[in-house]
Structures are given as C-alpha cells and as structure tokens.
Scaffold this motif. Structure first.
Motif, PDB file in Angstrom:
ATOM      1  N   GLY A 259      39.699  33.410  44.009  1.00  0.00           N
ATOM      2  CA  GLY A 259      39.396  33.811  42.570  1.00  0.00           C
ATOM      3  C   GLY A 259      40.036  32.485  41.688  1.00  0.00           C
ATOM      4  O   GLY A 259      39.359  32.118  40.942  1.00  0.00           O
TER       5      GLY A 259
ATOM      6  N   GLY B 110      34.898  34.835  42.470  1.00  0.00           N
ATOM      7  CA  GLY B 110      35.738  35.046  41.404  1.00  0.00           C
ATOM      8  C   GLY B 110      35.974  36.185  41.057  1.00  0.00           C
ATOM      9  O   GLY B 110      36.940  36.650  40.252  1.00  0.00           O
ATOM     10  N   GLN B 111      35.551  37.388  41.830  1.00  0.00           N
ATOM     11  CA  GLN B 111      36.017  38.712  41.430  1.00  0.00           C
ATOM     12  C   GLN B 111      37.314  38.899  42.308  1.00  0.00           C
ATOM     13  O   GLN B 111      37.911  40.085  42.109  1.00  0.00           O
ATOM     14  CB  GLN B 111      34.896  39.768  42.096  1.00  0.00           C
TER      15      GLN B 111
ATOM     16  N   SER C  25      30.419  33.413  42.534  1.00  0.00           N
ATOM     17  CA  SER C  25      30.847  34.316  41.596  1.00  0.00           C
ATOM     18  C   SER C  25      31.639  35.594  42.166  1.00  0.00           C
ATOM     19  O   SER C  25      32.570  35.973  41.618  1.00  0.00           O
ATOM     20  CB  SER C  25      29.473  34.721  41.285  1.00  0.00           C
TER      21      SER C  25
ATOM     22  N   SER D 164      32.494  33.028  35.943  1.00  0.00           N
ATOM     23  CA  SER D 164      32.893  31.973  36.540  1.00  0.00           C
ATOM     24  C   SER D 164      31.970  31.029  37.051  1.00  0.00           C
ATOM     25  O   SER D 164      31.990  29.729  37.075  1.00  0.00           O
ATOM     26  CB  SER D 164      33.802  32.115  37.735  1.00  0.00           C
TER      27      SER D 164
ATOM     28  N   ALA E   3      39.596  32.214  31.178  1.00  0.00           N
ATOM     29  CA  ALA E   3      39.692  31.832  32.723  1.00  0.00           C
ATOM     30  C   ALA E   3      40.834  31.561  33.176  1.00  0.00           C
ATOM     31  O   ALA E   3      41.196  31.924  34.266  1.00  0.00           O
ATOM     32  CB  ALA E   3      38.628  30.234  32.714  1.00  0.00           C
TER      33      ALA E   3
ATOM     34  N   GLY F  26      41.564  34.082  35.969  1.00  0.00           N
ATOM     35  CA  GLY F  26      41.982  33.349  37.371  1.00  0.00           C
ATOM     36  C   GLY F  26      43.356  33.649  37.702  1.00  0.00           C
ATOM     37  O   GLY F  26      43.747  33.789  38.925  1.00  0.00           O
TER      38      GLY F  26
ATOM     39  N   GLY G 123      32.899  38.444  38.035  1.00  0.00           N
ATOM     40  CA  GLY G 123      33.063  37.117  38.695  1.00  0.00           C
ATOM     41  C   GLY G 123      31.963  36.255  38.075  1.00  0.00           C
ATOM     42  O   GLY G 123      31.868  35.030  38.297  1.00  0.00           O
TER      43      GLY G 123
ATOM     44  N   SER H 223      37.234  29.925  41.771  1.00  0.00           N
ATOM     45  CA  SER H 223      36.126  29.988  40.912  1.00  0.00           C
ATOM     46  C   SER H 223      36.681  29.611  39.397  1.00  0.00           C
ATOM     47  O   SER H 223      35.957  29.081  38.545  1.00  0.00           O
ATOM     48  CB  SER H 223      35.796  31.428  41.023  1.00  0.00           C
ATOM     49  N   TYR H 224      37.647  30.055  38.929  1.00  0.00           N
ATOM     50  CA  TYR H 224      38.044  29.942  37.430  1.00  0.00           C
ATOM     51  C   TYR H 224      38.645  28.623  37.129  1.00  0.00           C
ATOM     52  O   TYR H 224      38.559  28.318  35.954  1.00  0.00           O
ATOM     53  CB  TYR H 224      38.994  31.151  36.987  1.00  0.00           C
TER      54      TYR H 224
END
Length: 436
Positions: free
Chosen positions: A277, A28-29, A25, A206, A105, A109, A203, A280-281
């Motif tokens: 990133g 994801g940020q 997560s 995700s 996403a 992303g 994040g 994650s997405y």
C-alpha cells in the motif's frame, strides 16, 4: 482543447501495461490490511451490517471510478486528479486539488503502512516506532528501485492476497454451517462505517497520477476492474464474518483461530501488505508533485527525472512518509495513527473525487448530446460523494480530524495566494516603471 494541452511528453516511455496498473492499484488497496484494520472499525460501528456498508461504499467508489475512467481517457499526461482539475476547471482549483491529493495519498498510504505495522505489533509485541520505521522505509526503498520493480512486487503479493481472502471467506461460511442472511440493516453509525469502507476498494486512486508512464486507456480500465474485484472480495469477506456473528477485533480473532501457523502467515502478509500500500501511494504522490512542479506550482527541481523517473520527488515523498509515520507512531501509538489517518483519508478522498466529478461534468457538457452518459455519471457521483461527506461529518468524525482537513485546505489557499503574488510581482514592477 484542454485535454490536448495535457498530453504527456513524447520522450516518456510507457512502461506500465494493464496488468501492471491493475496490480499496483490492487496493491494500493492493501486488501488484507484494509480488511483487518478498516474492517475492524466498520464492524465495531455497524456489527453484522458490515457487508451492507461495504456495498454502499463500493457503489460510491464505482461512480467515482467511472469518472476517473472517462477522465483518464481524455488526458495522457501524468498527475491524475491535479491535471483533471487544472484543465477541467481552473488552474486555482487544480492547485487546490493537487494540494489535497498530497494529503490524501499521505493519509491513505500512511493508513496502510501503519495498519501493517499495527498488525505486526499485535503479533510480535515489538517496538511500535521501530516497526513503523521498518515498514515505511521498505516501501520507500522499493519505489526508489523503480516503477517496474514496484509493479512486479505488487503482482506477486496481490495474487497471494486474493487467494487468502477468498479462502478465508469460504472458511467462515463453512464454520457458520453455511448460514446465509439478509445483510441490509440500518444503523445510525452507517455513514461513518461507509466512510471507512471507502478506503478499501479505492486503490485506483494510486494509478490515476501515472499517466506519464502508462496508456491512459489502460488506467481507466484498471480503475474499474480493480474496484469491482476489491469491493466484491471485501463484501464477501464481511458477509462471511456476519454469518458467524463476529463483532470483535479481527487480528485477535484470526490469531486465535489459526494459532502459530496463522501468526507466521499473518506477520508475513502484514509486512508485505502494508509495504504494498505504501509503494502505491508514494508512487502516486511523487508523480503528482512532479506534475505540479512542471507547471511551476512547486520548485522545478521536483520535476527533474533521473533515468526516466522523478527521483527527487520520490526521495522527498519517501522522507515525508517515513518521518511523519514514525513520529506519529512514537507519540500517538500505531492504532491511533491508523484511525486518525483513516478518517482523514476518507474526507480528503471525497474532496478530490468531487473535484474530478465536477471536472468531468464541465468537460463533457461542452458537447452534451455526445457525452450525456459522462455528464450523468459525473452528476450522480457528485451527489453521492457530497451526501457521504455531509453524513460523515454529522455522524461524529473527530473534530481534530475535521480541523486538520479544513486547515490543510486553508493552507493551500494561502499558498495559492502567495504564489500569485510572487508570479505577479515582476509584471507589476514592469507596469510601474512604464507608468513613470
């Protein structure tokens, strides 16, 4: 009752723990890239009120994060926002929410991947299209290698970035001679700055779809923890920039401040951060498509698992990410790609979270006395999200971005109608033959 219907398949192994989810997560940020890219736009909009804009964005994200916390504890099936709306509202709203999540996403992303490529381009001057292709292909390769590989990669790089952001913030305060100030300032561009700020601590969006591979309680805990850590680091970072009265391009500023050493470090971090990133997405989008395919919304081949993972869905999403970002970079340039996708991610982010807010309100209101806190959180989150959405539209978001967003919603509506026609066709034929 609805939540019980959304239980995960018992054969699915829960391979991700709380720490894995937190770092996926946080990855994801893509914190450093988010600060350099989203942050540059925010500072250009509100200057030294960047920390204030970030505080507001974190507050908005916190309420929506609490919504995910409560919903994740109710559902043990993968699919995230799609599942929340499908069982919490209606199957049609579930389809629309899943449809918008796919755009969210991809755009969020894609913002991180193109942001990483943009920083690399600024540093090296290499071909923009080639850099975008490399970063997006690397992210896709890590995802296809497996979710545990993705989690370990996220853990190492996230720790490096937390340390880097903390040290940079302290350094900026140091060179300002510890200049502390009041960051609460009004600006007519504040809503748009908040819109971009929403992209920094979100994040957790995700990991919501990873319910099939992690305990639902851990998803909820990681969602809250990561947004507080990410939002707190971002607010400190923007505050430290305000202390030195900085209002320019962050990438150029950091390169000018740290010279060759800064160039090498930033190139390394940019490549890994953008990749992080994207990982994650791509994971999140593939799990959303898998859940929708399981319900017959998309072809069931996308729900097929190979060695415990939705390989077909991962390959599809990876191909979309690579081709879309590479083509956009080629024809519009990396920076324009980043700005466009960032605004699109902000708008779609509000839509999917508003859907989740309403899902929580409906589910919790069935036993209002027992779940009054959940209903209250859902109502507040809905009001905040809608206020930011309206404010963002009024503050000057590009009409092209608005048209893409609403066009995608309309396209989802037509897809839902076409799906209903296909599904009802055999039943109507049967009724017609019986009537004869």
């Amino acid at each position: 009752m609805e939540a019980k219907k959304a239980m995960s398949n018992k054969k699915t192994e829960k391979r991700l723990g709380l720490l894995d989810l937190f770092f996926i997560s946080f990855g994801g940020q893509a914190p450093v890239i988010s600060m350099l890219t989203f942050g540059t736009v925010m500072i250009s909009e509100v200057h030294t009120a960047g920390a204030f804009a970030m505080l507001i964005a974190t507050l908005v994200v916190l309420f929506n994060g609490l919504v995910v916390y409560f919903l994740a504890n109710r559902f043990r099936r993968g699919g995230g926002y799609y599942v929340y709306a499908y069982y919490g509202l209606t199957s049609r709203m579930g389809l629309e929410t899943g449809w918008i999540y796919l755009l969210y996403a991809l755009s969020y992303g894609g913002t991180l991947l193109s942001g990483g490529a943009y920083v690399l381009y600024t540093i090296t001057g290499f071909n923009q299209t080639l850099l975008t292709l490399v970063v997006s292909a690397l992210a896709s390769a890590i995802v296809i290698a497996g979710v545990k590989v993705s989690a370990r990669y996220a853990m190492v790089m996230s720790l490096v970035e937390m340390t880097a952001l903390g040290l940079l913030s302290v350094y900026f305060l140091f060179i300002s001679h510890w200049h502390f100030y009041n960051p609460i300032k009004y600006s007519p561009n504040l809503p748009e700055a908040v819109l971009f700020g929403l992209g920094i601590p979100t994040g957790y969006g995700s990991i919501a779809p990873l319910g099939g591979e992690a305990k639902s309680g851990d998803i909820g805990k990681a969602s809250i923890l990561v947004l507080l850590v990410g939002g707190g680091l971002a607010t400190l970072f923007f505050y430290s920039l305000g202390a030195i009265d900085f209002t320019g391009n962050l990438v150029e500023f950091l390169l000018g401040s740290f010279g060759l050493v800064g160039l090498v470090i930033m190139a390394f971090v940019s490549l890994n951060d953008g990749t992080l990133g994207g990982v994650s997405y791509i994971l999140a989008n593939s799990r959303t498509i898998k859940a929708m395919a399981e319900d017959g919304i998309f072809p069931r081949v996308f729900a097929k698992e190979v060695r415990g993972k939705p390989l077909v869905a991962e390959l599809l999403i990876s191909a979309i990410f690579i081709s879309a970002l590479t083509l956009m970079s080629k024809y519009f340039g990396i920076y324009n790609t980043f700005v466009a996708l960032g605004a699109l991610a902000g708008l779609s982010n509000i839509f999917i979270h508003s859907s989740a807010d309403l899902s929580l309100i409906r589910l919790a209101s069935k036993r209002l006395v027992k779940h009054v806190i959940e209903v209250t959180v859902g109502v507040i989150a809905t009001l905040i999200s809608l206020a930011v959405f309206v404010g963002s539209l009024m503050s000057g978001v590009s009409p092209y971005i608005e048209n893409i967003m609403f066009g995608w919603i309309i396209l989802g509506f037509f897809y839902a109608e076409a799906l209903d026609i296909v599904r009802s066709g055999p039943e109507e034929e049967k009724r017609g033959s019986e009537a004869q």
